[in-house]
Design a protein around this motif. Structure first.
Motif, mmCIF file in Angstrom:
data_model
loop_
_atom_site.group_PDB
_atom_site.id
_atom_site.type_symbol
_atom_site.label_atom_id
_atom_site.label_comp_id
_atom_site.label_asym_id
_atom_site.label_seq_id
_atom_site.Cartn_x
_atom_site.Cartn_y
_atom_site.Cartn_z
ATOM 1 N N ARG A 463 11.940 2.553 -31.749
ATOM 2 C CA ARG A 463 11.903 4.014 -31.799
ATOM 3 C C ARG A 463 10.955 4.532 -32.865
ATOM 4 N N TYR A 464 10.840 3.795 -33.999
ATOM 5 C CA TYR A 464 10.078 4.290 -35.139
ATOM 6 C C TYR A 464 8.830 3.440 -35.443
ATOM 7 N N ALA A 465 8.668 2.307 -34.738
ATOM 8 C CA ALA A 465 7.618 1.344 -35.117
ATOM 9 C C ALA A 465 6.228 1.944 -35.053
ATOM 10 N N ASN A 466 5.948 2.766 -34.059
ATOM 11 C CA ASN A 466 4.589 3.288 -33.865
ATOM 12 C C ASN A 466 4.114 4.056 -35.087
ATOM 13 N N MET A 467 5.008 4.789 -35.750
ATOM 14 C CA MET A 467 4.625 5.579 -36.912
ATOM 15 C C MET A 467 4.777 4.794 -38.211
ATOM 16 N N LEU A 468 5.888 4.033 -38.343
ATOM 17 C CA LEU A 468 6.196 3.417 -39.633
ATOM 18 C C LEU A 468 5.286 2.245 -39.953
ATOM 19 N N ILE A 469 4.800 1.506 -38.942
ATOM 20 C CA ILE A 469 3.875 0.394 -39.211
ATOM 21 C C ILE A 469 2.574 0.934 -39.812
ATOM 22 N N LYS A 470 2.070 2.022 -39.264
ATOM 23 C CA LYS A 470 0.848 2.630 -39.801
ATOM 24 C C LYS A 470 1.087 3.161 -41.219
ATOM 25 N N LEU A 471 2.263 3.771 -41.431
ATOM 26 C CA LEU A 471 2.565 4.298 -42.747
ATOM 27 C C LEU A 471 2.691 3.172 -43.771
ATOM 28 N N ALA A 472 3.312 2.056 -43.368
ATOM 29 C CA ALA A 472 3.451 0.914 -44.283
ATOM 30 C C ALA A 472 2.085 0.394 -44.722
ATOM 31 N N LYS A 473 1.131 0.334 -43.792
ATOM 32 C CA LYS A 473 -0.224 -0.117 -44.132
ATOM 33 C C LYS A 473 -0.869 0.831 -45.135
ATOM 34 N N LYS A 474 -0.719 2.144 -44.946
ATOM 35 C CA LYS A 474 -1.303 3.127 -45.853
ATOM 36 C C LYS A 474 -0.651 3.061 -47.235
ATOM 37 N N VAL A 475 0.684 2.840 -47.266
ATOM 38 C CA VAL A 475 1.395 2.760 -48.545
ATOM 39 C C VAL A 475 0.911 1.570 -49.346
ATOM 40 N N VAL A 476 0.758 0.401 -48.700
ATOM 41 C CA VAL A 476 0.297 -0.807 -49.406
ATOM 42 C C VAL A 476 -1.132 -0.613 -49.922
ATOM 43 N N LEU A 489 9.193 -4.082 -56.452
ATOM 44 C CA LEU A 489 8.372 -3.634 -55.325
ATOM 45 C C LEU A 489 7.781 -4.813 -54.573
ATOM 46 N N LYS A 490 7.425 -5.891 -55.317
ATOM 47 C CA LYS A 490 6.927 -7.084 -54.628
ATOM 48 C C LYS A 490 7.994 -7.668 -53.693
ATOM 49 N N GLY A 491 9.258 -7.618 -54.163
ATOM 50 C CA GLY A 491 10.338 -8.102 -53.301
ATOM 51 C C GLY A 491 10.452 -7.296 -52.006
ATOM 52 N N HIS A 492 10.286 -5.977 -52.114
ATOM 53 C CA HIS A 492 10.320 -5.147 -50.900
ATOM 54 C C HIS A 492 9.173 -5.503 -49.962
ATOM 55 N N ILE A 493 7.987 -5.780 -50.523
ATOM 56 C CA ILE A 493 6.830 -6.130 -49.689
ATOM 57 C C ILE A 493 7.076 -7.457 -48.979
ATOM 58 N N TRP A 494 7.618 -8.476 -49.739
ATOM 59 C CA TRP A 494 7.904 -9.755 -49.107
ATOM 60 C C TRP A 494 8.936 -9.580 -47.978
ATOM 61 N N ASN A 495 9.941 -8.776 -48.189
ATOM 62 C CA ASN A 495 10.939 -8.527 -47.121
ATOM 63 C C ASN A 495 10.305 -7.834 -45.918
ATOM 64 N N LEU A 496 9.397 -6.880 -46.193
ATOM 65 C CA LEU A 496 8.704 -6.193 -45.107
ATOM 66 C C LEU A 496 7.845 -7.162 -44.323
ATOM 67 N N LYS A 497 7.120 -8.056 -45.051
ATOM 68 C CA LYS A 497 6.266 -9.034 -44.387
ATOM 69 C C LYS A 497 7.093 -9.984 -43.521
ATOM 70 N N ARG A 498 8.235 -10.439 -44.075
ATOM 71 C CA ARG A 498 9.084 -11.357 -43.323
ATOM 72 C C ARG A 498 9.632 -10.690 -42.056
ATOM 73 N N SER A 499 10.037 -9.415 -42.128
ATOM 74 C CA SER A 499 10.553 -8.699 -40.953
ATOM 75 C C SER A 499 9.486 -8.555 -39.878
ATOM 76 N N ILE A 500 8.255 -8.246 -40.313
ATOM 77 C CA ILE A 500 7.181 -8.071 -39.336
ATOM 78 C C ILE A 500 6.840 -9.407 -38.686
ATOM 79 N N ASN A 501 6.786 -10.516 -39.489
ATOM 80 C CA ASN A 501 6.496 -11.837 -38.909
ATOM 81 C C ASN A 501 7.576 -12.248 -37.903
ATOM 82 N N GLU A 502 8.834 -11.939 -38.244
ATOM 83 C CA GLU A 502 9.927 -12.271 -37.323
ATOM 84 C C GLU A 502 9.811 -11.483 -36.025
#
Length: 527
Positions: A463-476, A489-502
């Motif tokens: 439901r939210y992936a189309n907008m939030l993936i782009k926003l995550a890239k801009k935030v990083v 904050l690094k821990g949040h990034i690693w969790n985000l990366k792991r969720s996207i890889n999964e």
């Protein structure tokens, strides 16, 4: 015997947590209000009968007298005292012009209801007569039963017996005419038997018989004509005559002998109860029970202070009368909608206190000051025109901040509330205002952690992936320095990366499965 109200024990007030449950039918029976005709009767009321035609007067037998009451005022209109012994079982003819009543001296008397003249004296029984009944529509005949065990079918005009019906082995105490045939009627006796008679084949004896199991005090036909209800002992039973006298239901809600039954029509042609019927039973235990025989349950129970001998219900459903062994007539009348405001005036007339000149309540109009100062708690009257105002929408905190153009505070407020739908809605609003990236750039480390935590949890949701993936890239990209300087904050990034890889792994597996299934579906489609 004064028709008077009776003392009622005060009810305990319910606790605040208890919720009273009132069914529509219980409210219907509670709407009958007791009245007090100013009349004294001197002995047990053996029977009550309503006229089938307006104004639906009713006759009460007591001692050696038949008293006719007005059903509107519940006051006596006339008294017939032509009996040499106790009167029993008054019955109106179908046109309401004649009344027949039995007597303990064995005679059946037929009266003119208006002139109170004795028109016929039917002599044939040699023991007390306990029931007399006119057929449903036939104006020329009536039937009676007595303690001699004989049921007689009379020709009223010639004062002669058309036929004697033998079949009961003990006192015959009750009877009723069929609502579908004037040639058929049912009787009950102390031999426990209920007999169905057809005068067209009277030589063959009773057409049918059922055994109630106890001395039968009363029997009534139900409106369909195929069912009868019998009362004996403390039991009321319903029988299917069309089905060969099969017992359908047995009701044992009384503690003592049930003395009388009647069928009550409640509701009008249309409405909540529209043409429904109930069985009303009274007993020596002082209770009036209302039985819904379609649902097979007791829907109302009313306690009176003395033993009850008779009951009747008006054809228009407005009046209920109950006679007691002590000579008190308990009469209740249901108020119509049109008489609510004038109820006190009518009440004063009914109880015989004379006219009560009570001023009518003045209707409020826009020309009165009180019309405009009634307040919100005032209930609207029947003629008022209601203007419904839309309820004021209560805004959330982030909506209030957006109205004040506090963009960053609105985003942080939504993130703290942790409602994903509201957070995405705020982000979309900020995108439309071209303020989202500016808000992201102004977030401190703690607020940035809230944003990254949200992105890590919901970026992979369809439901939210189309907008939030782009926003995550801009935030990083825009906050890389702050992310490198904070382990949290690094821990949040690693969790985000792991969720996207999964999520990518799951999508790849689904594509592989699709590649396997697609050829198989094409082959199945060709077949």
């Amino acid at each position: 015997m004064a028709v008077e109200s009776f003392p009622v024990k005060p009810k305990l007030k319910p606790s605040l947590n208890s919720k009273s449950k009132h069914t529509p039918e219980s409210k219907y029976w509670k709407s009958f209000k007791p009245k007090q005709p100013n009349q004294t009767l001197i002995s047990s009321i053996t029977s009550l009968s309503f006229s089938p035609n307006t104004p639906f007067d009713f006759a009460a037998t007591h001692s050696a007298t038949v008293t006719i009451f007005n059903s509107n005022t519940l006051e006596p209109k006339s008294t017939i005292s032509s009996f040499k012994d106790t009167a029993t079982s008054a019955s109106y003819r179908s046109d309401g012009q004649l009344i027949a009543a039995g007597s303990l001296n064995g005679q059946v008397l037929v009266f003119d209801a208006k002139k109170r003249l004795v028109l016929r004296r039917l002599k044939g029984h040699n023991r007390p007569v306990h029931f007399v009944k006119f057929p449903c529509l036939d104006k020329l005949h009536l039937f009676s039963g007595a303690d001699d065990g004989v049921v007689k079918y009379w020709d009223v005009a010639s004062e002669s017996v058309v036929c004697d019906l033998f079949g009961h082995k003990d006192y015959v105490r009750c009877g009723d005419g069929s609502p579908v045939s004037d040639d058929m009627f049912v009787t009950g006796g102390y031999d426990h038997e209920v007999k169905v008679w057809d005068v067209r084949v009277s030589r063959n004896g009773a057409a049918m018989g059922v055994n109630h199991g106890e001395p039968v005090e009363d029997v009534v036909y139900l409106p369909s004509g195929g069912l009868v209800a019998t009362a004996g002992g403390n039991t009321v039973k319903i029988w299917d005559l069309i089905g060969g006298g099969r017992l359908l239901h047995s009701m044992e809600s009384h503690n003592k002998t049930v003395t009388k039954l009647c069928v009550a029509k409640i509701g009008k042609e249309s409405g909540e109860f529209g043409n429904q019927f109930r069985i009303m039973s009274v007993s020596l235990d002082g209770y009036l029970k209302v039985f819904d025989y379609s649902a097979l349950k007791v829907t109302s129970s009313i306690r009176y202070p003395s033993a009850l001998m008779s009951v009747a219900f008006s054809p228009d459903g407005s009046t209920r009368v109950v006679g007691s062994s002590s000579g008190v007539l308990y009469a209740s009348r249901r108020k119509s909608e049109g008489s609510v405001e004038s109820g006190m005036v009518e009440w004063g007339k009914h109880v015989g206190f004379g006219g009560v000149d009570e001023p009518e309540k003045r209707v409020l109009r826009p020309s009165y000051f009180r019309y405009f100062s009634r307040g919100q708690s005032e209930k609207p009257s029947k003629g008022d025109f209601l203007i419904m105002r839309p309820k004021k929408v209560k805004l959330a905190e982030h909506d209030k901040l957006l109205k004040k153009f506090h963009h960053k505070e609105a985003l942080v407020s939504a993130l703290r509330a942790k409602n994903p739908e509201n957070i995405v809605a705020v982000m979309e609003e900020l995108v439309s205002r071209k303020k989202l990236l500016k808000c992201v750039a102004n977030l401190d480390v703690e607020e940035l952690g809230l944003l990254l935590s949200f992105l890590q949890r919901y970026s992979t949701m369809p439901r939210y992936a189309n907008m939030l993936i782009k926003l995550a890239k801009k935030v990083v990209e825009s906050r890389i320095d702050d992310i490198n300087g904070s382990e949290e904050l690094k821990g949040h990034i690693w969790n985000l990366k792991r969720s996207i890889n999964e999520e990518l792994r799951i999508q790849q597996s689904l594509q592989e499965l699709q590649g396997i299934i697609s050829p198989m579906l094409k082959i199945a489609g060709r077949r």
